[in-house]
Structures are given as structure tokens and as C-alpha cells.
Design a protein around this motif. Structure first.
Motif, PDB file in Angstrom:
ATOM      1  N   MET A 104       0.850  -1.202   0.000  1.00 24.58           N
ATOM      2  CA  MET A 104       0.000   0.000   0.000  1.00 24.58           C
ATOM      3  C   MET A 104       0.890   1.258   0.000  1.00 24.58           C
ATOM      4  SD  MET A 104      -2.980   0.712   2.754  1.00 24.58           S
ATOM      5  CE  MET A 104      -4.643   0.451   2.288  1.00 24.58           C
ATOM      6  N   GLU A 105       0.546   2.190  -0.875  1.00 30.12           N
ATOM      7  CA  GLU A 105       1.343   3.414  -0.943  1.00 30.12           C
ATOM      8  C   GLU A 105       1.113   4.239   0.330  1.00 30.12           C
ATOM      9  OE1 GLU A 105       1.594   7.008  -4.049  1.00 30.12           O
ATOM     10  OE2 GLU A 105       0.629   5.196  -4.816  1.00 30.12           O
ATOM     11  N   LYS A 106       2.172   4.912   0.808  1.00 29.72           N
ATOM     12  CA  LYS A 106       1.990   5.712   2.032  1.00 29.72           C
ATOM     13  C   LYS A 106       1.806   7.191   1.680  1.00 29.72           C
ATOM     14  CE  LYS A 106       6.068   8.014   2.359  1.00 29.72           C
ATOM     15  NZ  LYS A 106       6.292   9.416   2.636  1.00 29.72           N
ATOM     16  N   TYR A 107       1.199   7.895   2.593  1.00 30.49           N
ATOM     17  CA  TYR A 107       0.988   9.334   2.411  1.00 30.49           C
ATOM     18  C   TYR A 107       1.139  10.000   3.774  1.00 30.49           C
ATOM     19  CZ  TYR A 107      -1.352  13.579   0.644  1.00 30.49           C
ATOM     20  OH  TYR A 107      -1.658  14.864   0.254  1.00 30.49           O
ATOM     21  N   TYR A 108       2.222  10.763   3.923  1.00 24.92           N
ATOM     22  CA  TYR A 108       2.481  11.440   5.195  1.00 24.92           C
ATOM     23  C   TYR A 108       2.259  12.938   5.017  1.00 24.92           C
ATOM     24  CZ  TYR A 108       5.289  13.362   9.079  1.00 24.92           C
ATOM     25  OH  TYR A 108       5.723  14.076  10.168  1.00 24.92           O
ATOM     26  N   LEU A 109       1.355  13.492   5.802  1.00 25.93           N
ATOM     27  CA  LEU A 109       1.112  14.926   5.674  1.00 25.93           C
ATOM     28  C   LEU A 109       1.149  15.617   7.032  1.00 25.93           C
ATOM     29  CD1 LEU A 109      -2.632  15.767   4.939  1.00 25.93           C
ATOM     30  CD2 LEU A 109      -1.904  13.615   5.900  1.00 25.93           C
ATOM     31  N   THR A 110       1.532  16.882   6.987  1.00 23.17           N
ATOM     32  CA  THR A 110       1.711  17.640   8.228  1.00 23.17           C
ATOM     33  C   THR A 110       1.045  19.009   8.125  1.00 23.17           C
ATOM     34  OG1 THR A 110       3.731  18.769   7.536  1.00 23.17           O
ATOM     35  CG2 THR A 110       4.012  16.597   8.532  1.00 23.17           C
ATOM     36  N   THR A 111       0.741  19.578   9.293  1.00 22.52           N
ATOM     37  CA  THR A 111       0.301  20.978   9.363  1.00 22.52           C
ATOM     38  C   THR A 111       1.381  21.726  10.153  1.00 22.52           C
ATOM     39  OG1 THR A 111      -0.749  20.938  11.541  1.00 22.52           O
ATOM     40  CG2 THR A 111      -2.052  20.101   9.685  1.00 22.52           C
ATOM     41  N   PRO A 112       1.348  23.058  10.164  1.00 23.15           N
ATOM     42  CA  PRO A 112       2.280  23.752  11.061  1.00 23.15           C
ATOM     43  C   PRO A 112       1.918  23.401  12.505  1.00 23.15           C
ATOM     44  CG  PRO A 112       1.204  25.307   9.553  1.00 23.15           C
ATOM     45  CD  PRO A 112       0.491  23.993   9.415  1.00 23.15           C
ATOM     46  N   LEU A 113       2.843  23.623  13.394  1.00 19.40           N
ATOM     47  CA  LEU A 113       2.519  23.501  14.823  1.00 19.40           C
ATOM     48  C   LEU A 113       2.148  24.903  15.290  1.00 19.40           C
ATOM     49  CD1 LEU A 113       5.102  21.117  16.486  1.00 19.40           C
ATOM     50  CD2 LEU A 113       3.086  20.625  15.119  1.00 19.40           C
ATOM     51  N   TYR A 114       0.966  25.031  15.844  1.00 19.17           N
ATOM     52  CA  TYR A 114       0.462  26.363  16.163  1.00 19.17           C
ATOM     53  C   TYR A 114       0.971  26.843  17.513  1.00 19.17           C
ATOM     54  CZ  TYR A 114      -2.374  24.854  12.327  1.00 19.17           C
ATOM     55  OH  TYR A 114      -2.768  24.372  11.104  1.00 19.17           O
ATOM     56  N   TYR A 115       1.278  28.124  17.571  1.00 21.29           N
ATOM     57  CA  TYR A 115       1.703  28.724  18.841  1.00 21.29           C
ATOM     58  C   TYR A 115       0.551  28.696  19.821  1.00 21.29           C
ATOM     59  CZ  TYR A 115       5.836  30.764  16.604  1.00 21.29           C
ATOM     60  OH  TYR A 115       7.022  30.957  15.959  1.00 21.29           O
ATOM     61  N   VAL A 116       0.897  28.435  21.066  1.00 20.92           N
ATOM     62  CA  VAL A 116      -0.161  28.344  22.080  1.00 20.92           C
ATOM     63  C   VAL A 116      -0.283  29.633  22.895  1.00 20.92           C
ATOM     64  CG1 VAL A 116      -0.242  25.835  22.317  1.00 20.92           C
ATOM     65  CG2 VAL A 116       1.485  27.126  23.569  1.00 20.92           C
ATOM     66  N   ASN A 117       0.162  30.754  22.312  1.00 17.60           N
ATOM     67  CA  ASN A 117       0.019  32.013  23.055  1.00 17.60           C
ATOM     68  C   ASN A 117      -1.416  32.523  23.017  1.00 17.60           C
ATOM     69  OD1 ASN A 117       0.286  32.538  20.309  1.00 17.60           O
ATOM     70  ND2 ASN A 117       0.886  34.646  20.685  1.00 17.60           N
ATOM     71  N   ALA A 118      -2.229  31.968  22.106  1.00 13.81           N
ATOM     72  CA  ALA A 118      -3.634  32.372  22.041  1.00 13.81           C
ATOM     73  C   ALA A 118      -4.455  31.199  21.525  1.00 13.81           C
ATOM     74  CB  ALA A 118      -3.790  33.564  21.101  1.00 13.81           C
ATOM     75  N   SER A 119      -5.769  31.331  21.605  1.00 10.85           N
ATOM     76  CA  SER A 119      -6.632  30.252  21.111  1.00 10.85           C
ATOM     77  C   SER A 119      -6.645  30.255  19.589  1.00 10.85           C
ATOM     78  CB  SER A 119      -8.052  30.440  21.646  1.00 10.85           C
ATOM     79  OG  SER A 119      -8.014  30.292  23.039  1.00 10.85           O
ATOM     80  N   PRO A 120      -6.962  29.122  18.980  1.00 11.47           N
ATOM     81  CA  PRO A 120      -6.971  29.054  17.517  1.00 11.47           C
ATOM     82  C   PRO A 120      -8.080  29.903  16.904  1.00 11.47           C
ATOM     83  CG  PRO A 120      -7.838  27.022  18.492  1.00 11.47           C
ATOM     84  CD  PRO A 120      -7.292  27.837  19.609  1.00 11.47           C
ATOM     85  N   HIS A 121      -7.815  30.426  15.717  1.00  8.88           N
ATOM     86  CA  HIS A 121      -8.856  31.167  14.997  1.00  8.88           C
ATOM     87  C   HIS A 121      -9.140  30.463  13.679  1.00  8.88           C
ATOM     88  CE1 HIS A 121      -5.866  32.987  12.329  1.00  8.88           C
ATOM     89  NE2 HIS A 121      -5.174  33.417  13.370  1.00  8.88           N
ATOM     90  N   ILE A 122      -9.938  31.098  12.865  1.00  2.00           N
ATOM     91  CA  ILE A 122     -10.423  30.451  11.643  1.00  2.00           C
ATOM     92  C   ILE A 122      -9.268  30.098  10.668  1.00  2.00           C
ATOM     93  CG2 ILE A 122     -10.882  32.569  10.310  1.00  2.00           C
ATOM     94  CD1 ILE A 122     -13.542  30.023  10.515  1.00  2.00           C
ATOM     95  N   GLY A 123      -8.170  30.883  10.720  1.00  6.35           N
ATOM     96  CA  GLY A 123      -7.018  30.596   9.850  1.00  6.35           C
ATOM     97  C   GLY A 123      -6.381  29.254  10.216  1.00  6.35           C
ATOM     98  N   HIS A 124      -6.233  29.005  11.516  1.00  4.83           N
ATOM     99  CA  HIS A 124      -5.678  27.716  11.949  1.00  4.83           C
ATOM    100  C   HIS A 124      -6.623  26.585  11.560  1.00  4.83           C
ATOM    101  CE1 HIS A 124      -4.083  30.686  14.997  1.00  4.83           C
ATOM    102  NE2 HIS A 124      -2.974  30.230  14.423  1.00  4.83           N
TER     103      HIS A 124
END
Ligand code: ME8
Length: 516
Positions: A1-21
Motif C-alpha cells: 500500500m502506498e503511504k501518504y504522510y502529511l503535516t500541518t504547522p505547529l500552532y503557537y499556544v500564546n492564544a486560542s486558535p482562529h479560523i485561519g488555523h
């Protein structure tokens, strides 16, 4: 089976997430789910970036100790991903011991190799952006080029990573690998930057007297590691680098790393060089998406114009929010966020086109067949449906768009089928068939529509996973997340063996939003 590894940035925890995250994780999740449907073995990594002075400052402002502050914020991120149906396999935190070990080992390795040296640093540093800038950049921008705040010059002894040593290699690598940076506009941006600027060595330490919240610098206990140098390494520590050789070998290189265009240079310049210096292959693709804006201004914590996705989801539901984010903009482009935009999308595409179709079909199934339609012996795919059913034009177009990460185009194709089904109901006039007691025709007619809706539920699964499952449930089918596949020829055969649809009407899937 072919593999697929994907990542997102790691978000700073200085504030809560917004719609961009939320956006980055929704597009990543859509890609992850699509690749699973497409029979690939997927590993999806997201998480939090927990070091750097701005996090400590945010905790101070909130009047709590830094650890407690971070724990609370991490829970907000985790809660958001759960509510948004983000299907990550691992949530990495840069404070985790195994990650800290990898960062320290990497620095020792680079130092032994002669790629790290100590020298005097003179420059400009913006704490909110955790970024260094040159005098020219600051003068040109009249402050921090990123957030426009005033920034101060600093002079101090620091450790440097020899980025410049690899500039020739990087230029060649990017030239020879046109898929390394996507979309093309970002590829050209990086090529232009490398042509017009010589790479300077990167300052990768911060003195503890100025920045105390970070990973201890392994070569000198008076310093911590620069937060970006630490955070970028998550992409390899998260899949076993330094802890599990087999796991790392299986998943690395990442197939795609999703980021916003704000952090392009970190990922397309610094990151591949770090990997090269560590004797590790670069990721296959870094994909920099655009920004959500409100009246042409980027949505961001520093601008104070954030939209809280958790609140928004309470109003419109997780899947509707996912649909809006994925349908509204082509992923490399910027998009304008507005309540009117959301209302239009949901009312027109979801409530009118799709919701009505399901409602009408289930109503007819109940009214004409007591909620059970048996497979007609002589059933043939109606000619209008031929381009959409089985290994069809729709499937090919959908695969092409999804593989190109053109989510709006894929949805448009699927909606083409939904519109055809709505038209089919008008054209076939089932109320007349019922009046004339043409039960055989009525049965074929409804079977075709139920089968059509079932097919649509598979296609929309990467976009609206819960909705797809609840549609399947209303059709009396079970959409098994671990077995669902786009192999329509196989799936289509299921039809031939299935004997009936036993429908169970649920609550309206997409209630209309009142405009006022
Ligand atoms: O940069 N539109 O974290 P961060 C679209 N910790 N996406 C947006 C956005 C907007 N208006 N605003 C933010 C960091 N994003 C570092 C990353 S990675 C090793 C370290 C998204 O919390 C987008 O993905 O500032 C952007 O790149 C990211 O959030 C920045 O998140």
C-alpha cells in the motif's frame, strides 16, 4: 500500500486558535481523508509549538504560570480538532521529551559536523513574530516586515547554523524539483528570493537572560534553542526520527507539508537546509496556502480581527464550516471571510441543492414505498446519470481535482450530479407516475436517486465526514470509515448485491440560515 504522510504547522499556544488555523487543518484533513479513500496508508501530524518568549509573556498577561497556561491552550486546540472532525494520527507538542531529545541531538550532530559556530549577533528581533530581520528589511518596512511593530536592535553572542554553506545546494535542489514548493506562485517567490539575496547563517540560540522559555541549548547552558529551529524538527521527530528507525523509514519524506504563505521561507529555505545538513531527504512538497482576510486585512491574533471557529460551529455546525472553507477558495489563493458569504454558500449549495434533494427522495420513499425500496429486477442506470455513476466521468474529474488539491473544482463536479438529480425529479414527475400507479417505473426512479445519493455521500466524505455518515444512515447503509473506498467499480458492485434501501429520515441535514 502506498503511504501518504502529511503535516500541518505547529500552532503557537500564546492564544486560542482562529479560523485561519482551522482552515489549514481542514484542508489537511480533507487531503488525508481523500488519500485514505484512495487506498493509501496515511499518517497525519498536527500539534502545538510551545516555546518562545511570546508564550511566556501571554501567560504572564493572563496571570497564570506558563505550564498551566499552555495546558489550557493545548486543550482548546485538541477540542477544536475533535469538534471539526480532524482525523490526525498524532498530536505532537514541542515540549514532549522525545522531541526535546531530537532537537538536542540534532544540534550536537550539526556541531560535530562543523555546521554550528559561536559569534556576535547584531540585528533586529521581533518577539511576536519570533523572527530576525536585517537592518534593510526593518528600514524598508518601517518596523517588523511581518507585523509592522517597532523592533529593537540587539547585539549579543550567539550560536549560528551555517545556512549559507548550503545555498548552492538549495538553489539546485529547488530548480531540479519543481514540485517541492507549491503552488507555482510560491515556488517563483522563493526562487526570486534566492536569486536576489545571499543566504545568511541562521542564529539558532537565545541567551537565557533574554529568552528563558525554550529547549536548553545542548552546547551551552546559558542559552535556549531558537523556537523555529526546535519546532521545524517536529516533522521528523513526530514520525520516529531518533526513537523508531522503522517508523521513520516508513513515513519520511513527508508527501505534503501544508503551511500558510506567512511561513514559506522557514519551510522552503531553512527547513530543507536543516534536513540536508542532517543527511535527511527534504519533504516531497511544501504547499503554502493563502490567507483568510476580512475586508482585505489578514485575519490574525496581532490584528485583533479573529473569528472564533468554535463559536461559528455552534451556529452553523462543523461540516457546514468545513464545506464553506473548502468550497469558497482555491487553496493557494486568499479568501474573503464574511457572514454573508457563509449564509449564501450554506443556503444555496447545502440547504437548497443537496438538502432538498435528500429530503424529497426520502419523503417519496416513505410515501410511495413505506421507506423500503427493493432493487428493481430490470434496473438500468438512467442515461442522465451515466456520467456520474460507477467508474464515470465524474470519478475521473473528481480524482483529478482532488489529486491537484483543487477542492472547489471537485465539489463543483459533485454538485453537477446533485443538480442533475434534482432536474431528474422534475422531468420524471413522480407524482404522475404515482397517480397512474406505474409502480415499476416509480421504483426504478427512486432506486436510481437513492443510489445516486449514496454515491455522492462517498464523494463528499473527505469534505463533510459526519454528514456523509448520516446520509448513509438515512439510506439504511453503513458508511464504514475504515473500509470506505473510491474504488467505485468495486463499490458499485455492492449495488448489484444489495437488495433494498430501507430509509430512516433524520433531522434536516442542513437547516437554512436565517439571513437576518
Ligand atoms: O507560525 N489565513 O504558528 P502560528 C489562513 N508556530 N491561515 C492562517 C491565517 C489566516 N488568516 N492565520 C494563521 C506559527 N493561519 C509557527 C509554525 S511550524 C514548525 C511552526 C495558519 O500559530 C497558517 O497555516 O502563527 C499559518 O501558517 C499558521 O496558521 C501560523 O500559525
Amino acid at each position: 500500500m502506498e503511504k501518504y504522510y502529511l503535516t500541518t504547522p505547529l500552532y503557537y499556544v500564546n492564544a486560542s486558535p482562529h479560523i485561519g488555523h482551522a482552515y489549514t487543518n481542514v484542508i489537511s484533513d480533507c487531503a488525508a481523508r481523500f488519500n485514505r479513500l484512495n487506498n493509501k496508508e496515511v499518517f497525519f501530524l498536527t500539534g502545538t509549538d510551545e516555546h518562545g518568549e511570546k508564550i511566556k509573556k501571554a501567560a504572564e498577561q493572563a496571570g497564570v504560570d506558563t505550564e498551566t497556561f499552555i495546558e489550557e491552550k493545548v486543550l482548546v486546540f485538541k477540542d477544536l480538532w475533535k469538534k471539526l472532525h480532524i482525523s490526525e494520527h498524532f498530536f505532537i507538542r514541542t515540549s514532549q521529551k522525545f522531541h526535546v531529545d531530537v532537537v538536542q541531538k540534532a544540534i550536537k550532530f550539526l556541531s560535530d559536523k562543523g555546521d554550528i559556530y559561536k559569534s556576535e549577533y547584531e540585528g533586529y528581533y521581533c518577539i511576536p513574530c519570533e523572527s530576525f530581520w536585517t537592518k534593510t528589511q526593518v528600514q524598508e518596512a518601517g518596523g517588523c516586515p511581518e507585523c509592522k511593530r517597532n523592533i529593537e536592535k540587539i547585539v549579543e553572542e550567539n550560536y549560528f547554523f551555517k545556512l549559507s554553506k548550503y545555498s548552492g545546494w538549495l538553489k539546485n535542489y529547488i530548480r531540479d524539483n519543481p514540485d517541492f514548493i507549491k503552488p507555482k506562485i510560491r515556488y517563483n517567490e522563493v526562487v526570486g528570493f534566492l536569486e536576489n539575496n545571499s543566504l545568511e547563517d541562521l542564529c539558532i540560540s537565545r541567551p537565557k537572560r533574554r529568552v528563558s522559555w525554550g529547549i536548553d541549548f545542548p552546547l551551552d547552558d546559558k542559552y535556549v534553542v531558537y523556537v523555529w529551529f526546535d519546532a521545524l524538527l517536529n516533522y521528523i521527530s513526530g514520525v520516529g526520527f531518533g526513537t523508531d528507525k522503522d517508523k521513520f523509514k516508513k513515513w519520511w519524506p513527508a508527501d505534503i507539508q501544508f503551511i500558510g504563505k506567512d511561513i514559506l521561507r522557514h519551510h522552503a529555505v531553512v527547513w530543507p537546509v536543516m534536513l540536508k545538513a542532517l543527511d535527511i531527504e527534504p519533504p516531497r512538497t511544501v504547499f503554502a496556502h493563502g490567507w483568510w482576510k476580512i475586508e482585505a486585512v489578514k485575519i490574525s491574533k496581532s490584528k485583533g480581527n479573529i473569528v472564533n471557529p468554535l463559536e461559528l460551529m455552534e451556529q452553523i455546525g462543523a461540516d457546514s464550516l468545513r464545506y464553506f472553507l473548502l468550497r469558497e477558495i482555491t487553496i493557494g489563493m486568499d479568501g474573503n471571510y464574511s457572514w454573508e458569504g457563509i449564509v449564501n454558500r450554506i443556503n444555496s449549495d447545502l440547504a437548497n441543492d443537496f438538502g432538498n434533494l435528500i429530503f424529497r427522495v426520502l419523503n417519496m420513499t416513505e410515501k410511495y414505498f413505506q421507506a423500503k425500496v427493493n432493487c428493481p429486477v430490470e434496473w438500468r442506470v438512467p442515461p442522465e446519470f451515466a456520467p456520474f455513476v460507477g467508474d464515470s466521468d465524474l470519478k475521473q474529474a473528481y480524482m483529478k481535482s482532488m489529486n491537484a488539491l483543487d477542492f472547489p473544482a471537485a465539489l463543483e463536479k459533485v454538485w453537477g450530479f446533485i443538480k442533475i438529480m434534482n432536474k431528474y425529479i422534475e422531468d420524471m414527475k413522480p407524482w404522475i407516475l404515482w397517480k397512474e400507479k406505474d409502480i415499476e417505473k416509480l421504483c426504478s426512479f427512486l432506486w436510481s436517486l437513492l443510489e445516486g445519493i449514496r454515491i455522492v455521500s462517498v464523494y463528499i466524505f473527505p469534505f463533510m465526514p459526519r454528514t456523509a455518515c448520516s446520509i448513509a444512515g438515512q439510506l439504511g447503509c453503513r458508511l464504514d470509515e475504515s473500509r470506505i473506498s473510491l474504488d467505485m467499480s468495486k463499490d458499485y458492485n455492492v449495488y448489484w448485491t444489495r437488495k433494498s434501501f430501507e430509509t430512516k429520515k433524520g433531522l434536516p441535514l442542513f437547516p437554512r440560515i436565517d439571513v437576518n
